[in-house]
Structure formats: C-alpha cells, structure tokens
Design an enzyme around this catalytic site. Structure first.
Site: not given
Ligand code: ARG
Length: 483
Positions: A177, A304, A311, A298
């Site tokens: 979980h 970043k 992804e 970025s």
C-alpha cells in the site's frame, strides 16, 4: 481508361485488374495502400518467394533454367535489401521504398523482379495468393523480432543480476500500500523484477512457437491447386510445422495477438519498475540517483534532473496496450478466411516491437548506471516499526496465539509512536510493559538486519536465500544465452 497489367514502365505494377474497367479511385488508393508500413516485410517476402520458386520447380511449373534465373534475381534483391534496410527487423530503409507506387510489399517485390526477369516474375505467383503470402511474411518477421526482443531482455536481466550482486547487503523498506511494511534486501527487489522479465522472456518463446507454423500452400483460402511440397517448404523456411487448415491459416493472427499481449505484459512490468524507481530517485526518498545519460533537465528550473527515461517507458505502456486492443478488435468480427481488415494487423505489431526494444535498451541502461544510497535506504528501514511483525512472531513462538500477539504488538507500536520512540531506542522493560514473554533476545529483533535474516524460507529475503536466488538467476541466464 481500361486498367489491366501495366505496359509502361512508369505505371506501377499490379497483381490484379483484368476484370476491372476503371482504376481504383485516388481515395481508395490512399486508404488502402500498405507499402509505407509493410515494406518491413520485404526481406521475409523475398525469402518466401525464393523457397516458393523452388517448390514450383519441384512441382513442374518452372523449368530448371527458369528456377535458376529466378533464384539469381531473388538473391540479388535480397542482398540489395540487406544493405538498404540495415537491420534485420527492417525498421530502417523506408527511403528505399519511398516513391514506389505499388500497393503493397508483395507487389513491390514482384515488380522489382519483373524489371529484371520479365514475365518469369509473374510465373512466381502461380497458385499463390497474397493472403497466404502476407501470413507467411508476417510470421517470418515476428520470429526474427522475437529473437531481437529476447536479446534486449537478456541485457536487462543481466543488468538486474549485476546490480543485485553489486548491492547484495543493502537493506531498504519493502512496501505494501506504498507504506513501509518489512525490511528487505535491495537485491531482493531487483530479483523480483528479474522474475517478471524472465517470464516475459519465456512468454516470447511461446509466441515464437505460435508463429512457427508455415501457411504457404493454403492458396487464397481453399489450398493450392498445385502440388507444392508444403513440408519441404516449411523445412527450407525454418518452420517446425505446417498449418493444418487452409481457411484458418490465411486468417490466423493468434501469433500476432500473443506477441502483443507479451509486449504489453512486458511493458506493464517495465512500467511498474519505472514507477518504483521514479519514486526511489525522488528527493523525498533519495534511495537512488539516476545517471545523467538517462535523465533530462528543465528548460525553466535549472536545478531539475528528471527521470524522463522511466516516465516515457511508463507512458508508452498505454500505446502498446492500445495496440493489443486494436488488433483484438480488428479480429473480433471477422468471418472465416482472409478479409482486408487483417491488413490492420501490422502497424500495431511493428509499433509495439519498436517501442519495446527501445524501452528494454533504456531500462537496461538505467539499471546499469544507477547510484544507490544505502545509508538513506537503511535509515528508512530502521525508522518506524518495520520490526513489528517480527515481534509478534516472537510472541507466537513463545506460544501466544498469533491474534493476541498481533494485538499486543499493535498496542506497543501505538504507544511508542505516540511517544516518538524508535525501535533502536527501545529497552527490554519497554517491551516487557506489553508482554512478560519478551526476553533479552527480543531486543535482537529491533534492527532491519534481524528482520531480513529471519525470513529464511525459499524465495524469501534472507541474504543466504537471495544469494541462492541470484546464483540460480545467473545459471538460467547462461542457459538462455546459448539459445
Ligand atoms: N496488404 C495486404 C495485407 O496486409 C496483403 C494481402 C492482400 N490480399 C488481398 N486479397 N487483398 O493484408
């Protein structure tokens, strides 16, 4: 204008047309022509035609001289294609076919042959239908593609096994979980993914078997009217068996569906893996750092470092699942034998194969270049009461019924959480306040190392078990490395 076999060299070759008085509309042409994607089957088509020419010679349709001439031209074409298309899967080489006006790859190949050997090329289509031809070509292509995917999977599996060996004793929390559950070895998590990808590898082997059926000789649907030796054709084309029913053979796309299901399942595994490592490499977790080579920045925020590789893998899973749904939907309403709908089988498969191969290569790069932060992992496994199950099991060993033991330790966790006491700060009297069954040796259970060591059954996370699992994994890898 009456449309029949073209006479001018500038008019594209066509394998049909005698019973037509008018040419197909431009709209139908644009809608139906498939060369822009089925050119990938060119090599398979030539190989299939070579074998078929030999079968025609044996059946007495081609003379020896004709068969030789055809074989020579086909060999020349095969060599040309091999250089033009660069890869076996034929992902490159689109330029070679650009501008060709033929409706599909089968017509294109015969058209090229025709320019070299004239009407003898037309003889090569004796008794053959594109329905069986496309089924054959697609099977040859998928069989090759499967070997390419398996090699890519093997590299990923190698990378996972090497990482498991390199970080053998690193401990982190295992989650259920998405909450800290029990401490586990990092290598155990890597080998969990190893198992998923090993199943994908084996599923690919099953797909190979499904594709390994030779359909040539099925004709358009009813079987060939010429005495082609189908078994010999199968042997020459590297197939283990021939199709048993011509009507099924021209429309069976189960092998393509199985390939797409396997590609989808593999992507689901890649996606779950990506999700884990995106989280683990976030500032919040800090367990992992991904290498620059597989990260991006970025355009606005200079600080970043984003996990775009993972992804994208997670993102592309959607379209690969879409390709499975797309082909299943295409097949769903089809009456027996070939229907042109089946032309829709190729783009989903080509697309999924291309994406899967790239995703596997990238995932292997991510794993091979990962930087691990054992300190933060260990801290996360030590903070909080991940040892609670071990304490409850300790009491159960002492004869306390498990449900009661569970209640007792639950209360212990509640009290210590409220007072902000970590397991490392807990004394024997703290434990004994909850149960007199706790003795000195219970204190040994309060470290993540102890929790990991206690899980010692086959398949569990104890270091000795994981070492065995890694050994077995490597043995298996060496075995498939030879296949
Ligand atoms: N381009 C077609 C396909 O991919 C080849 C078979 C065409 N057969 C036919 N009867 N029109 O399915």
């Amino acid at each position: 204008m009456k449309k029949s076999q073209p006479t001018s060299a500038t008019q594209p070759y066509q394998l049909w047309g005698g019973r037509f008085e008018k040419a197909a509309s431009k709209a139908l042409e644009i809608f139906s022509f498939s060369l822009r994607f089925d050119y990938r089957l060119a090599h398979a088509d030539v190989i299939g035609t070579m074998a078929y020419a030999r079968a025609l010679e044996r059946a007495g349709i081609l003379s020896r001289t004709e068969a030789r001439r055809a074989a020579k031209a086909l060999q020349g074409l095969a060599t040309e294609l091999a250089t033009e298309m660069a890869t076996e899967m034929g992902c490159k080489g689109a330029d070679y076919f650009a501008g060709a006006g033929e409706e599909d790859v089968h017509t294109f190949i015969l058209s090229r042959l025709r320019s070299q050997i004239g009407p003898l090329a037309d003889k090569l289509h004796t008794g053959r239908s594109r329905n069986e031809q496309v089924a054959l070509d697609f099977r040859i292509w998928i069989k090759q593609a499967i070997r390419v995917q398996q090699a890519a999977l093997r590299s990923l599996l190698d990378a996972l096994a090497s990482a498991a060996a390199a970080h053998g004793s690193v401990i982190l929390p295992g989650y259920t979980h998405m909450r800290r559950a029990q401490p586990v070895l990092f290598s155990h998590t890597l080998l969990a993914y190893f198992e998923m990808f090993r199943r994908d590898y084996e599923r690919l082997e099953n797909c190979y078997d499904a594709a390994d059926v030779m359909p040539l000789g099925s004709g358009a649907l009813a079987g060939s009217g010429f005495a082609v030796n189908r078994k010999q054709l199968a042997r020459e084309l590297g197939f283990s068996r021939i199709s048993r029913n011509s009507m099924d053979a021209v429309s069976d796309r189960d092998f393509a569906l199985e390939f797409l299901f396997t590609a989808t399942t593999c992507f689901l595994h890649l996606s779950r893996f990506s999700e884990d490592w995106i989280l683990y490499s976030s500032e919040e977790f800090g367990f992992l750092e991904m290498a620059d080579e597989v990260s991006t920045g970025s355009s606005l925020m200079p600080q970043k470092k984003n996990p775009d590789s993972l992804e994208l893998i997670r993102g592309k899973t959607g379209r690969v699942l879409g390709s499975l749904v797309s082909l299943a939907t295409t097949v769903k309403g089809l009456p027996l034998t070939y229907n042109r709908d089946l032309q829709e089988d190729k783009e989903p498969v080509f697309g999924a194969a291309e994406q899967l191969q790239m995703a596997l290569v990238l995932a292997a790069q991510v794993v091979a270049s990962i930087k691990v932060n054992p300190k933060l992992m260990k801290r996360a496994a030590s903070d909080g009461w991940l040892c609670a199950t071990d304490l409850a099991e300790y009491l159960a060993h002492k004869g306390v019924p498990f449900h009661q033991a569970h209640q007792i330790v639950g209360k212990l966790v509640l009290d210590n959480t409220n007072s902000g006491t970590q397991p490392s700060e807990c004394s024997l009297s703290d434990l004994q306040r909850h149960s007199s069954e706790f003795a000195e040796d219970a204190l040994d259970l309060l470290t993540p190392e102890a929790g990991v060591a206690r899980r010692a059954v086959a398949g569990a996370t104890a270091p000795a078990r994981v070492a065995e699992a890694l050994k077995e994994a490597r043995r298996w890898l060496r075995g498939v490395g030879r296949s």
